[in-house]
Design an enzyme around this catalytic site. Structure first.
Site, PDB file in Angstrom:
ATOM      1  CE1 TYR A 231      -4.423  -1.306   1.062  1.00 35.59           C
ATOM      2  CE2 TYR A 231      -2.965  -3.130   1.585  1.00 35.59           C
ATOM      3  CZ  TYR A 231      -4.233  -2.642   1.338  1.00 35.59           C
ATOM      4  OH  TYR A 231      -5.314  -3.479   1.373  1.00 35.59           O
ATOM      5  CG  HIS A 383     -16.709 -10.666  -1.251  1.00 32.84           C
ATOM      6  ND1 HIS A 383     -16.283  -9.561  -0.561  1.00 32.84           N
ATOM      7  CD2 HIS A 383     -15.594 -11.411  -1.477  1.00 32.84           C
ATOM      8  CE1 HIS A 383     -14.971  -9.628  -0.373  1.00 32.84           C
ATOM      9  NE2 HIS A 383     -14.529 -10.754  -0.919  1.00 32.84           N
ATOM     10  CD  GLU A 384     -15.302 -14.805  -3.103  1.00 32.17           C
ATOM     11  OE1 GLU A 384     -14.368 -14.551  -3.884  1.00 32.17           O
ATOM     12  OE2 GLU A 384     -15.183 -14.712  -1.871  1.00 32.17           O
ATOM     13  CG  HIS A 387     -12.599 -10.950  -5.462  1.00 30.48           C
ATOM     14  ND1 HIS A 387     -11.793  -9.906  -5.073  1.00 30.48           N
ATOM     15  CD2 HIS A 387     -12.983 -11.560  -4.306  1.00 30.48           C
ATOM     16  CE1 HIS A 387     -11.705  -9.881  -3.743  1.00 30.48           C
ATOM     17  NE2 HIS A 387     -12.423 -10.873  -3.253  1.00 30.48           N
ATOM     18  CD  GLU A 413     -10.745  -9.164  -0.567  1.00 33.48           C
ATOM     19  OE1 GLU A 413     -11.911  -9.583  -0.527  1.00 33.48           O
ATOM     20  OE2 GLU A 413      -9.790  -9.859  -0.977  1.00 33.48           O
ATOM     21  CG  HIS A 514      -8.508 -14.701   5.892  1.00 33.46           C
ATOM     22  ND1 HIS A 514      -9.658 -15.331   6.312  1.00 33.46           N
ATOM     23  CD2 HIS A 514      -8.850 -14.031   4.761  1.00 33.46           C
ATOM     24  CE1 HIS A 514     -10.648 -15.032   5.488  1.00 33.46           C
ATOM     25  NE2 HIS A 514     -10.189 -14.254   4.540  1.00 33.46           N
TER      26      HIS A 514
HETATM   27  O1  X8Z Z   1     -12.592 -14.016   3.106  1.00 34.69           O
HETATM   28  C1  X8Z Z   1     -13.493 -13.313   2.695  1.00 34.69           C
HETATM   29  C2  X8Z Z   1     -14.094 -13.555   1.315  1.00 34.69           C
HETATM   30  C3  X8Z Z   1     -13.109 -14.123   0.368  1.00 34.69           C
HETATM   31  S1  X8Z Z   1     -12.034 -12.966  -0.286  1.00 34.69           S
HETATM   32  C4  X8Z Z   1     -15.228 -14.532   1.415  1.00 34.69           C
HETATM   33  N1  X8Z Z   1     -14.037 -12.368   3.478  1.00 34.69           N
HETATM   34  C5  X8Z Z   1     -13.567 -12.141   4.838  1.00 34.69           C
HETATM   35  C6  X8Z Z   1     -13.871 -13.309   5.753  1.00 34.69           C
HETATM   36  O2  X8Z Z   1     -14.669 -14.165   5.384  1.00 34.69           O
HETATM   37  O3  X8Z Z   1     -13.329 -13.353   6.860  1.00 34.69           O
HETATM   38  C7  X8Z Z   1     -15.078 -11.426   3.090  1.00 34.69           C
HETATM   39  C8  X8Z Z   1     -15.251 -10.504   4.241  1.00 34.69           C
HETATM   40  C9  X8Z Z   1     -14.301 -10.925   5.308  1.00 34.69           C
HETATM   41 ZN    ZN Z   2     -12.617 -11.331  -1.263  1.00 34.29          ZN
END
Ligand code: X8Z
Ligand code: ZN
Length: 614
Positions: A231, A383-384, A387, A413, A514
């Site tokens: 960033y 959301h997807e 992307h 995002e 994540h």
């Molecule tokens: O991981 C995601 C998406 C995929 S890029 C479904 N999100 C975060 C999560 O699930 O923790 C979207 C919002 C937050």
């Molecule tokens: Zn996402």
């Protein structure tokens, strides 16, 4: 950062190759006192280098993505075929992107930045950034990291969750946490969802060292700093930014926190209202989204979606994008994606967390989801597809493959999450015929539902997740304090505590995908919420001339154009300039705070006489 996929596993595994990297002949010294090349020569050199580099990069990137796709869609526990293939593909990509020859060339050319075009500079910087994730000066470390990441992914998505003696999917656990009302059962479900943590501990500790050591070879002090630098921010600046966002939303969160403690105590028939929210009371495994606490009379989206089915969900999201002027999804999207849960009894598993993939940096776009007909998946589908449409938008001749990324990761995002917000608003649902225009609905309840969806996410994302990963990667959080730190942060930022003490035998942060496979970048999502409200505010007020709480984007080519203008250039334009130009504002929580401001009066009235604990 070049992404394999947005929010996709091992998004940081950049490629390598055993092939000889394309090199550019350095200016030849023909005499004892060589004259430095003229500016045009540097440009020509950069051009030649980038042409060769890009071809090889795309080739290896594609191979790596294909292998990763297999690894995430066909997981056979105990079978190492996928992991082996993926590791080899990623090693080849890493050997190329991080080769000593490429790093040398990139540095040499970048030393003459002033003589290059901005587009060349940006590409070279991106390539050097990618190199830092796989420098072949520490080839052994990179190789071990790639192996460890493949193994961690297998463990993460191959895990067999058990509840009440039976296997249960994460969709199943999520549904139970949204609907179960018996407190004892809730605690068991929540605990079942955390059972995976300890299995990931050794792998994560190993990955911390390997990720840090990898980027240190090119001078980054730690992996968190490396990620923040994408960033243009230092680690300290990124942390200052997320802390500020958290502070700005804190008054609103404090009201919601108090409201939720009292309302949930009522729901679970607990007389003594707890000072902190028990984690197993909330309708989400991490307390990051409380939206399902409220059902708005006349606007019960879950009931509508249940009748439509999962396929409709995906098709409807596509129609929404198309109505704005985006193209139909390529046929290959439907042929190659993995969109729905595997039927029970399938011999293999798949990654259960949603992601979107740009496999060849061209038109092979796919999504990995487990869509079910409910509000959460409706939002996730939008959301997807955000992307996916971002990928398709910046796949154009003006954007070189190396810059086929979001303006920054948070923009990537933000787009789809914003579409999800818009796709829930009443005028949109009325327009679609899902809600009768004559149905009376309570606007305050709708805003409360949205607040519960979006606001608790900020202390989770910018507080707990970012602080924990900052401590983990940059501050050498001791291995015997991993869980203690996590829960201290949950208490501080979310006002949330575990149902029973969680010692170091557990590793609750690792239950968040994540933390394992999209490391040190969860602030992307916090920033994306901030940006999405800025974009939405602009669209509602300046383009549609509608109340931001009650919009209908459907069919607006002007909205589509506004989004295309942001998405089409990929990362070839500076993200701050784009935001300022498109919204007139710098990055700011103003729009998000303003959006929910009308709710403050209601919440303060509800909370009158209640005890605030944060
Ligand atoms: O991981 C995601 C998406 C995929 S890029 C479904 N999100 C975060 C999560 O699930 O923790 C979207 C919002 C937050
Ligand atoms: Zn996402």
């Amino acid at each position: 950062m070049a992404l394999l996929a947005a929010c996709a596993p091992t998004a940081n595994q950049r490629a390598t190759s055993a092939n000889t990297p394309p090199t550019v002949t350095p200016p030849v010294a023909t005499s004892a006192a060589p004259t430095p090349p003229a500016p045009a020569d540097y440009r020509a050199q950069a051009e030649a280098f980038l042409a060769g580099y890009t071809t090889e990069y795309v080739r290896l990137y594609t191979q790596s993505s294909e292998a990763e796709w297999q690894s995430n869609t066909h997981i056979v526990p105990g079978d190492t075929t996928n992991a082996g293939r993926t590791s080899r593909a990623n090693e080849r990509q890493a050997a190329f992107t991080g080769s000593a020859a490429n790093i040398k060339q990139l540095k040499e050319l970048l030393a003459h930045k002033d003589q290059l075009t901005p587009l060349q500079t940006k590409q070279l910087e991106t390539a050097l950034y990618n190199a830092a994730n796989s420098p072949q000066t520490v080839a052994d470390v990179v190789k071990r990291r790639i192996k460890a990441e493949a193994a961690q992914t297998e463990k993460l998505y191959g895990f067999d969750y058990k509840y009440a003696g039976k296997s249960v999917t994460t969709n199943g656990l999520d549904e139970l946490l949204r609907t179960e009302t018996n407190p004892q059962k809730r605690q068991q479900i929540w605990e079942a969802s955390k059972a995976i943590g300890p299995t990931l501990k050794d792998g994560l500790l190993n990955l911390r060292d390997l990720r840090n050591q990898t980027v240190q070879a090119l001078g980054y002090p730690d992996f968190f700093t490396y990620q923040a630098s994408d960033y243009g921010l230092s680690r300290e600046e990124m942390m200052a930014l997320v802390r500020q966002l958290n502070t700005e939303l804190r008054p609103l969160y404090r009201e919601l926190h108090t409201y939720a403690r009292y309302e949930l105590a009522k729901k679970y028939h607990v007389k003594q209202v707890p000072a902190y929210l028990p984690a197993d009371w909330l309708p989400n495994r991490w307390g990051q989204d409380w939206g399902s606490m409220v059902t708005v009379k006349g606007l019960n989206l879950d009931a509508v979606l249940a009748k439509k089915g999962a396929e409709w969900n995906v098709k409807q999201a596509e129609r929404f994008y198309q109505s704005l002027g985006f193209p139909a999804l390529p046929a290959s999207f439907y042929e190659k994606s993995s969109l729905y849960p595997l039927p029970p009894g399938t011999a293999y598993k798949k990654n259960n967390h949603a992601s979107a993939w740009h496999l060849d940096l061209d038109h092979d776009v796919r999504s990995l989801m487990s869509v079910e007909p409910n509000t959460e998946w409706y939002m996730t589908t939008h959301h997807e597809l955000g992307h996916i449409y971002y990928y398709l938008s910046y796949t154009n001749p003006e954007v070189p493959p190396l810059l086929r990324q979001g303006a920054n990761r948070a923009y990537h995002e933000a787009i789809g999450s914003m579409m999800g917000l818009a796709a829930q608003q009443k005028p949109f649902l009325v327009g679609l015929g899902l809600v009768d225009a004559k149905t009376q609905t309570n606007q305050t309840q709708q805003l409360l539902k949205e607040a519960l969806q979006y606001v608790p996410f900020i202390p989770f994302a910018s507080g707990v997740m970012s602080e924990w990963e900052n401590a983990f990667y940059a501050e050498n959080l001791p291995a015997d304090q991993l869980n203690a730190k996590w829960w201290a942060l949950c208490k501080q930022y979310q006002g949330m505590v575990p149902p029973t003490p969680r010692g170091e035998a557990y590793l609750d942060p690792a239950t968040k995908t994540h933390i394992n496979d999209d490391p040190a970048q969860y602030y992307d999502y916090a920033l994306s919420y901030i940006i999405l409200f800025q974009l939405h505010d602009h669209i509602a007020r300046k383009i549609l001339h509608q109340d931001p709480h009650a919009t209908n984007y459907y069919g607006s080519k002007e909205v589509g154009q506004f989004l295309q203008d942001i998405m089409r250039p990929g990362s070839s334009r500076d993200w701050r300039t784009v935001l300022k130009e498109k919204t007139g504002e710098d990055l700011s929580a103003r729009a998000m705070v303003d959006y929910f401001q009308p709710l403050m009066v209601y919440l303060k009235a509800q909370n009158k006489g209640r005890q605030y604990t944060m």
